[in-house]
Design an enzyme around this catalytic site. Sequence first.
Site, PDB file in Angstrom:
ATOM      1  N   MET A   1      10.145   1.957  -8.508  1.00 57.59           N
ATOM      2  CA  MET A   1      11.057   2.467  -9.533  1.00 57.59           C
ATOM      3  C   MET A   1      12.492   2.089  -9.190  1.00 57.59           C
ATOM      4  O   MET A   1      12.846   1.934  -8.028  1.00 57.59           O
ATOM      5  CB  MET A   1      10.927   3.986  -9.640  1.00 57.59           C
TER       6      MET A   1
ATOM      7  N   ASP B   1      16.547  -1.690  -7.196  1.00 54.75           N
ATOM      8  CA  ASP B   1      16.867  -2.284  -5.901  1.00 54.75           C
ATOM      9  C   ASP B   1      16.207  -3.658  -5.789  1.00 54.75           C
ATOM     10  O   ASP B   1      15.005  -3.795  -6.027  1.00 54.75           O
ATOM     11  CB  ASP B   1      16.375  -1.370  -4.771  1.00 54.75           C
TER      12      ASP B   1
ATOM     13  N   HIS C   1      10.455   0.831   0.831  1.00 51.71           N
ATOM     14  CA  HIS C   1      11.178   2.103   0.855  1.00 51.71           C
ATOM     15  C   HIS C   1      10.287   3.179   1.473  1.00 51.71           C
ATOM     16  O   HIS C   1       9.239   3.526   0.915  1.00 51.71           O
ATOM     17  CB  HIS C   1      11.580   2.525  -0.560  1.00 51.71           C
TER      18      HIS C   1
ATOM     19  N   SER D   1       8.647  -0.646  -3.402  1.00 53.81           N
ATOM     20  CA  SER D   1       8.897   0.787  -3.310  1.00 53.81           C
ATOM     21  C   SER D   1       7.610   1.528  -3.680  1.00 53.81           C
ATOM     22  O   SER D   1       6.569   1.246  -3.094  1.00 53.81           O
ATOM     23  CB  SER D   1      10.067   1.191  -4.209  1.00 53.81           C
ATOM     24  N   THR D   2       7.655   2.417  -4.663  1.00 56.17           N
ATOM     25  CA  THR D   2       6.490   3.226  -5.018  1.00 56.17           C
ATOM     26  C   THR D   2       5.272   2.347  -5.314  1.00 56.17           C
ATOM     27  O   THR D   2       5.319   1.482  -6.180  1.00 56.17           O
ATOM     28  CB  THR D   2       6.788   4.103  -6.243  1.00 56.17           C
TER      29      THR D   2
END
Length: 373
Positions: free
Chosen positions: A313, A316, A220, A194-195
């Site tokens: 973050m 998931d 993501h 993600s991030t």
Amino acid sequence: MASPSKISVMIVDDSSTARRILTDIVNRGQNMEVTSTAQDPFQAVAELKRNTPDVMILDVEMPRMDGITFLKKLMIQHPMPVIMCSSHTEEGSRASVECLENGAIDIIAKPRAATKEVMHELEMRIHDVIRSAAIARFRSRSGSMISSRPDHRPPPAPITPRAKLSPDEVLPPLRSGVAQAPITPSKIIAIGASTGGTDAIKVFLDAMPANSPGVVIVQHMPEGFTASFASRLDSSSPMKVREARNGDVVENGVALVAPGSHHMMLRRSGNRYTVEVRDGPLVSRHRPSVDILFRSVAQSAGKNAVGVIMTGMGDDGATCMKELRDSGAFTIAQDRESCVVFGMPNEAIKHGGVCETLPLDKISARVLAKITR
């Protein structure tokens, strides 16, 4: 000035309508508020002299100075967490991905007329991305790592469980006692991020050989941006990288990126693997969801897989990385020091789903050592 308990946000966009809509969305978020706006980078510079926000939301396409140019200057002169806001156009998505390579933390899609459900999902993503950016560690143009929020600032509010559906909503777990079909000889590498993941995935793929076992990736990212992301990866990686299509065969030398706003699952078809790309509800607050990918890999590949969870973050991927490990797969988490946000890897470790924790620059070699054994 923002309350010390709130994340302060600056919005830079030439459209007054976009500034107003984004301001309303941000101000509805828990423990965050817009403290300043600017219609172009020149006005933003003047605002920064008066007040430095925790996070900046920056439009990509502006007439007097585009977002990429301003971002490059900002990351040299005043490095800070920046979220790019762009349209879904090919040009906008391509420019947004370039911004990620120049220091931006993440991308959000510019709000547009849509259904109530779509707007709800967009608002939730914007809130989550702001929270991520507010605690992110990022690299300035000089190469030094910077922590977004100084130690004296309180951390952002925890993410609420709203719309946090389990993987069972899309892909049920295997029933106890139900035997899997014979596993193919093919090896599979599954990655979730993600991030900060756009850079981490690039580092990983750039170190993989052209004949590497097939790779399936969930990063993501909003719908309309993953094709440009895959194209940028393809330009530097020895492997072929592209956005996945429903029914694609997973083959050596190819990395498939889940399209934004669609779940991606690994399926076994005879003696080969394919991917299923489909709609569905948000799972662990995301679509695509790392949990969905990892559960499908556990069910279809088991011990023939290596799973990697990278910076991001939230949690998931944590639940189903444990399933992946239990299926016999080897699993790796990116370590705290090399993560932009040590959330997803940390949660996977807590769930008992991680075999080894490694710095980013060591993961590719370890994966190859396990997968080619």
